[in-house]
Design a protein around this motif. Structure first.
Motif, PDB file in Angstrom:
ATOM      1  N   LEU A 172       0.925  -1.184   0.159  1.00 20.17           N
ATOM      2  CA  LEU A 172      -0.112  -0.078   0.125  1.00 20.17           C
ATOM      3  C   LEU A 172       0.956   1.263   0.041  1.00 20.17           C
ATOM      4  O   LEU A 172       2.102   1.234   0.028  1.00 20.17           O
ATOM      5  CB  LEU A 172      -0.929   0.064   1.340  1.00 20.17           C
ATOM      6  N   PHE A 173       0.123   2.353  -0.196  1.00 20.65           N
ATOM      7  CA  PHE A 173       0.960   3.700  -0.046  1.00 20.65           C
ATOM      8  C   PHE A 173       1.670   3.753   1.242  1.00 20.65           C
ATOM      9  O   PHE A 173       0.977   3.158   2.495  1.00 20.65           O
ATOM     10  CB  PHE A 173       0.237   4.755  -0.370  1.00 20.65           C
ATOM     11  N   ASN A 174       2.583   4.543   1.445  1.00 22.16           N
ATOM     12  CA  ASN A 174       3.289   4.846   2.880  1.00 22.16           C
ATOM     13  C   ASN A 174       2.769   6.037   3.405  1.00 22.16           C
ATOM     14  O   ASN A 174       2.004   6.692   2.823  1.00 22.16           O
ATOM     15  CB  ASN A 174       4.820   4.550   2.963  1.00 22.16           C
ATOM     16  N   GLN A 175       3.031   6.468   4.825  1.00 21.42           N
ATOM     17  CA  GLN A 175       2.701   7.475   5.328  1.00 21.42           C
ATOM     18  C   GLN A 175       3.085   8.874   4.600  1.00 21.42           C
ATOM     19  O   GLN A 175       2.201   9.663   4.738  1.00 21.42           O
ATOM     20  CB  GLN A 175       3.179   7.573   6.874  1.00 21.42           C
ATOM     21  N   ARG A 176       4.338   8.645   3.991  1.00 20.91           N
ATOM     22  CA  ARG A 176       4.728  10.217   3.404  1.00 20.91           C
ATOM     23  C   ARG A 176       3.815  10.348   2.204  1.00 20.91           C
ATOM     24  O   ARG A 176       3.243  11.403   2.023  1.00 20.91           O
ATOM     25  CB  ARG A 176       6.119   9.759   2.791  1.00 20.91           C
ATOM     26  N   HIS A 177       3.368   9.460   1.482  1.00 20.54           N
ATOM     27  CA  HIS A 177       2.399   9.597   0.320  1.00 20.54           C
ATOM     28  C   HIS A 177       1.019  10.015   0.945  1.00 20.54           C
ATOM     29  O   HIS A 177       0.412  10.545   0.029  1.00 20.54           O
ATOM     30  CB  HIS A 177       2.570   8.260  -0.779  1.00 20.54           C
ATOM     31  N   PHE A 178       0.804   9.337   1.720  1.00 21.89           N
ATOM     32  CA  PHE A 178      -0.816   9.507   2.341  1.00 21.89           C
ATOM     33  C   PHE A 178      -0.831  11.057   2.951  1.00 21.89           C
ATOM     34  O   PHE A 178      -1.985  11.765   2.433  1.00 21.89           O
ATOM     35  CB  PHE A 178      -0.878   8.773   3.675  1.00 21.89           C
ATOM     36  N   ARG A 179       0.352  11.432   3.338  1.00 19.62           N
ATOM     37  CA  ARG A 179       0.186  12.965   3.920  1.00 19.62           C
ATOM     38  C   ARG A 179       0.160  13.947   2.576  1.00 19.62           C
ATOM     39  O   ARG A 179      -0.474  14.972   2.831  1.00 19.62           O
ATOM     40  CB  ARG A 179       1.478  13.500   4.742  1.00 19.62           C
ATOM     41  N   ASP A 180       0.717  13.588   1.498  1.00 17.40           N
ATOM     42  CA  ASP A 180       0.751  14.367   0.423  1.00 17.40           C
ATOM     43  C   ASP A 180      -0.620  14.634   0.005  1.00 17.40           C
ATOM     44  O   ASP A 180      -1.229  15.338  -0.677  1.00 17.40           O
ATOM     45  CB  ASP A 180       1.598  14.005  -0.513  1.00 17.40           C
TER      46      ASP A 180
END
Length: 224
Positions: free
Chosen positions: A43-51
């Motif tokens: 899945l996406f990681n936290q960095r991508h999620f925040r963006d």
């Protein structure tokens, strides 16, 4: 009269940007994908999620379409690791990730937030619809045991969900914080439940049969 020099001919680049088969482009694409992907669950990681969340909140301000955010936390995950081993714990995380992939829309953003906690961004989704999706996912998790060599492992999850509207003044951080707190409320209420934010929710009696069908059709079939 001196003869004009031959025009300089630049060598054709070995990897033109327009070449879809360019190995350099493929490598850069892979590196970009790795930078925003969780290695275990894919899945996406936290960095991508925040963006992505910041982008959707900005879109909400422009379009007035709400953005819902869901936190999903596996219940008694430490007990799973202690009883069945960390490989079983990893299998449970991968299993949950696959359930999210199979039961969300293509436009939704699912990511591993950290440990056994996952997040889902639901663009263009109000709290009533988001609550419907969260409860549907909760039931799907509970009814889909993790296949282990020692036998099926039943897992459950506590879910918190809230919505960002164009009238809200939250930053991404405060929106994340207030949604994450709802998970703790779900844990306090006995786990394996959904707790949502405060809003003027329509009741089931006010939702027509056509609206309920539209909600069901918006997300993938339970038969997946």
């Amino acid at each position: 009269m001196a003869q004009a020099p031959d025009p300089v001919t630049c060598p054709k680049p070995e990897c033109p940007a327009a070449d879809a088969q360019c190995p350099l482009i493929a490598e850069l694409t892979q590196l970009r994908q790795l930078a925003r992907t969780d290695g275990l669950t894919q899945l996406f990681n936290q960095r991508h999620f925040r963006d992505a969340l910041a982008q959707e909140m900005e879109r909400t301000q422009r379009s007035y379409n709400p953005t819902s955010l869901m936190f999903i936390d596996l219940d008694f995950f430490k007990k799973v690791n202690d009883t069945h081993g960390h490989e079983a714990g990893n299998a449970a995380l991968v299993h949950l990730a696959q359930l999210l992939k199979d039961n969300l829309r293509m436009l939704d953003v699912a990511a591993r937030y950290g440990g056994e906690e996952f997040v889902v961004i639901l663009p263009g989704t109000d709290l009533f619809t988001g609550r419907f999706v969260a409860e549907r996912l909760r039931k799907k998790i509970e009814s889909s045991p993790v296949p282990l060599p020692t036998g099926p492992l039943v897992i459950t999850a506590s879910i918190g969900i809230d919505t960002y509207r164009h009238t809200d003044t939250d930053s991404a951080e405060t929106f994340i914080a207030r949604t994450d707190k709802l998970v703790y409320k779900a844990k306090a209420q006995g786990r394996n439940c959904v707790v949502h934010g405060v809003a003027d929710l329509r009741t089931e009696a006010q939702i027509s049969a056509d609206e309920k069908a539209a909600l069901s059709d918006a997300f993938r079939s339970d038969d997946k």
